[in-house]
Design an enzyme around this catalytic site. Structure first.
Site: not given
Ligand code: BV8
Ligand code: ZN
Length: 251
Positions: A103-104, A119, A127, A158, A225, A242
């Site tokens: 989101v950056d 995302h 709003c 809003c 990594p 990266s």
């Molecule tokens: C949806 C914005 C349909 C906000 C984000 C129960 C009820 C409802 C939904 C669900 C449920 N169970 C499961 C779900 C689906 C849910 C989901 O997937 N949950 C997960 C936790 C299981 N998904 C949703 O809800 C999505 N919508 O499904 O709608 C629906 C609707 C209703 C009911 C059912 C279905 C919406 C998901 C979006 C959430 N919003 N962000 C904010 O930022 O505040 S998610 C947020 O977390 C990020 O955007 C990103 O997607 C996620 C983090 O993941 P990564 O980016 O991979 O980061 P992470 O820290 O995990 O990993 C970092 C990686 O980088 C590591 O591997 C590390 O090794 C590596 N790394 C570290 N340093 C480096 C590196 N790599 C390279 N270089 C480096 N230097």
């Molecule tokens: Zn409004």
């Protein structure tokens, strides 16, 4: 970092249409904590899973608003890293489509066009009641301030209906922006190379995108990594950060 496989280097140099799927790890070396780091450093007090939800907003809009404003302000002080810049340069040599979970705005500030912010964005607002867009320029204090902790602030109202303004990010349980996933899926399907950079591959439906490539025999390169949920679907795993790997991988 080990030397890169010459076959992989040749593939990156010959690729004409590349789709790059990025996650929080892409921005880690710019100083943006990843979600897996939650519970440490910047986000010690709150976990994204707790605050990035409609329920948290309903329960305490001021807390959720303050957390996002604080994150956006922190971003104002950070810079794109060498990985972002390498991707932007690559667009001069091939058609590069960036699809990000982040989101950056660091891809854009490095010069990349982003095909889809799956995302949403920290710098877009609307709003929470009527959905009317709210200009970021009217959000108080989106300038670089450096509070150790988010100061508790009220979300703006809003001008259309008086509802509370929220960040236009996708919370857990919310649907992705209209068309974003489809654009990402099309970009993967038409690529001759897919890079998956800095994502743990745990959040759906974003994490399903690399599987489209794997299903079509399109080469998938993971830059991370560590092993992730997506590693079994990658043809190459570049075990490196990266900002180090992308400048060496990309022409
Ligand atoms: C949806 C914005 C349909 C906000 C984000 C129960 C009820 C409802 C939904 C669900 C449920 N169970 C499961 C779900 C689906 C849910 C989901 O997937 N949950 C997960 C936790 C299981 N998904 C949703 O809800 C999505 N919508 O499904 O709608 C629906 C609707 C209703 C009911 C059912 C279905 C919406 C998901 C979006 C959430 N919003 N962000 C904010 O930022 O505040 S998610 C947020 O977390 C990020 O955007 C990103 O997607 C996620 C983090 O993941 P990564 O980016 O991979 O980061 P992470 O820290 O995990 O990993 C970092 C990686 O980088 C590591 O591997 C590390 O090794 C590596 N790394 C570290 N340093 C480096 C590196 N790599 C390279 N270089 C480096 N230097
Ligand atoms: Zn409004």
């Amino acid at each position: 970092m080990d030397d890169l496989d010459p076959e992989l280097l040749a593939l990156a140099r010959s690729a004409r249409t590349v789709t790059v799927l990025t996650g929080a790890g892409m921005s880690a070396e710019s100083g943006v904590p990843t979600f897996r780091d939650a519970g440490t450093g910047l986000w010690a007090r709150w976990s994204p899973e707790e605050l990035a939800t409609p329920e948290a907003w309903e329960a305490d809009p001021e807390l959720v608003w303050s957390w996002y404003l604080w994150r956006a302000r922190q971003l104002r002080r950070l810079r794109p890293n060498a990985g972002h810049r390498a991707l932007a340069r690559w667009a001069g040599r091939a058609r590069v489509q960036v699809v990000t979970q982040n989101v950056d705005d660091l891809h854009e500030r490095a010069g990349s066009e982003v095909l889809a912010h799956l995302h949403g964005s920290l710098f877009a607002f609307r709003c929470s009641a009527c959905g009317a867009p709210f200009p970021g320029a009217l959000v108080p204090g989106l300038s670089p301030v450096d509070p150790e902790e988010p100061t508790r602030e009220r979300p703006p109202m809003c001008p259309v209906c008086g509802g509370a303004v929220r960040p236009s990010v996708v919370w857990f349980g919310e649907l992705l922006p209209e068309g974003a996933l489809e654009r990402g899926a099309d970009a993967v399907a038409e690529a001759d190379l897919v890079l998956v950079v800095g994502t743990s591959g745990l959040v759906q439906p974003a994490a399903s995108l690399p599987l489209i490539a794997a299903g079509r025999g399109i080469p998938v390169v993971e830059v991370n990594p560590e092993d992730t949920a997506l590693t079994p679907h990658a043809d190459w795993a570049v075990r490196a950060r990266s900002a180090e790997a992308l400048p060496r991988l990309l022409p």
